[in-house]
Design an enzyme around this catalytic site. Structure first.
Site, mmCIF file in Angstrom:
data_model
loop_
_atom_site.group_PDB
_atom_site.id
_atom_site.type_symbol
_atom_site.label_atom_id
_atom_site.label_comp_id
_atom_site.label_asym_id
_atom_site.label_seq_id
_atom_site.Cartn_x
_atom_site.Cartn_y
_atom_site.Cartn_z
ATOM 1 N N VAL A 172 0.918 -1.116 0.019
ATOM 2 C CA VAL A 172 -0.036 -0.044 -0.231
ATOM 3 C C VAL A 172 1.042 1.052 0.037
ATOM 4 O O VAL A 172 1.885 1.244 0.868
ATOM 5 C CB VAL A 172 -1.220 0.208 1.197
ATOM 6 N N CYS A 173 0.688 2.192 -0.762
ATOM 7 C CA CYS A 173 1.389 3.353 -0.880
ATOM 8 C C CYS A 173 0.601 4.575 -0.220
ATOM 9 O O CYS A 173 -0.341 5.140 -0.677
ATOM 10 C CB CYS A 173 1.628 3.992 -2.465
ATOM 11 N N LEU A 174 0.805 4.815 1.186
ATOM 12 C CA LEU A 174 0.268 5.698 1.752
ATOM 13 C C LEU A 174 1.074 6.722 2.870
ATOM 14 O O LEU A 174 2.056 5.857 3.395
ATOM 15 C CB LEU A 174 -0.904 5.116 2.880
#
Lengths: 183, 84
Positions: free
Chosen positions: A110-112
């Protein structure tokens, strides 16, 4: 080829086993802090949290069921692994549901920002829950993990919407088969 | 009427004067101590940044030591400088 695969799997199993063995239970600073986080959790109505082992607050799953936007009607499961260094390190979060999303790759990474470079120890599990929920409302085509999905979102929102639907219904988008994840 | 005091006992309470009740990092009360200490007080003091945010010294030092490029206040992301 087949042999190689089974070797790889054996290795994986071995690694998991050793992690479990080296993790005795102790009331650590991380456990004290996560207890406070969980007690003060105020989940939006689209989110649910599930503890496989109620005595282990360091490992749990978050289920997000968006009620608006591209992903309305879908059901997405995230696994949270909180390290003993929490809150000085962010939890490790992975998406267990295969999803067609510019900021989530097909392996569930996940890219957060707050899960990586912008993490700070005053953030809580609640901050991450809201961050993840936001990803489903406003997928961000800049800085993508799934470049194909990002390109489609940027150039053709209509097609992106169709692709998301197709993937959630269970189908092939690009060269990838997505399992059905509608509620 | 005259009162003659034969003996007396002093009782004192102490309290940190901070603009918040809890340390934002460990979430323990400022009247308590960080999770690595046993007793609140001088052994687990509070420190203030120039941005006016306040933490247990052990909590903020652990955070600052883990940051190798910029040392920022975890609350407001301004550069962390200890208030004199």
């Amino acid at each position: 080829m087949i042999k190689l695969f089974s070797l790889k799997n054996q290795k994986k199993d071995g690694e998991q086993g050793s992690i479990r063995a080296g993790n005795p239970k102790r009331a650590s600073a991380a456990q004290l802090r996560i207890t406070k986080d969980i007690n003060e959790l105020t989940l939006p109505k689209t989110c649910n949290i599930d503890f496989a082992d109620p005595d282990d607050l360091l490992n749990f799953k978050l289920i997000i069921s968006p009620d608006e936007g591209f992903y309305k009607g879908g059901k997405f499961v995230f696994s949270f692994k909180v390290s003993s260094n929490y809150p000085h390190e962010p939890p490790k979060v992975k998406c267990e549901t295969m999803v067609y999303h510019p900021n989530i790759d097909l392996e569930g990474n996940v890219c957060l920002n707050i899960l990586r470079e912008d993490w700070k120890p005053v953030l809580t599990i609640n901050s991450i829950v809201y961050g993840l929920q936001y990803l489903f409302l406003e997928p961000n085509p800049e800085d993508p993990l799934n470049k194909e999905a990002a390109e489609v979102l940027q150039n053709n929102r209509r097609l992106f919407e169709q692709n998301v639907r197709k993937a959630m219904l269970g189908g092939v988008v690009g060269n990838t088969y997505f399992e059905r994840c509608l509620k | 009427m005259k009162v003659k005091i034969k003996s007396w006992r002093g009782v004192a309470v102490w309290k940190w004067i901070a603009n918040d009740d809890n340390c934002g990092i460990c979430r323990n009360g400022f009247d308590g101590c960080c999770p690595d200490c046993k007793m609140p007080g001088d052994e687990c003091p509070l420190v203030w940044g120039q941005c006016s945010h306040c933490f247990h010294i052990h909590c903020i030092m652990k955070w600052l030591n883990s940051q190798n490029v910029h040392q920022l206040c975890p609350m407001c992301r301004q550069e962390w400088k200890f208030k004199e």
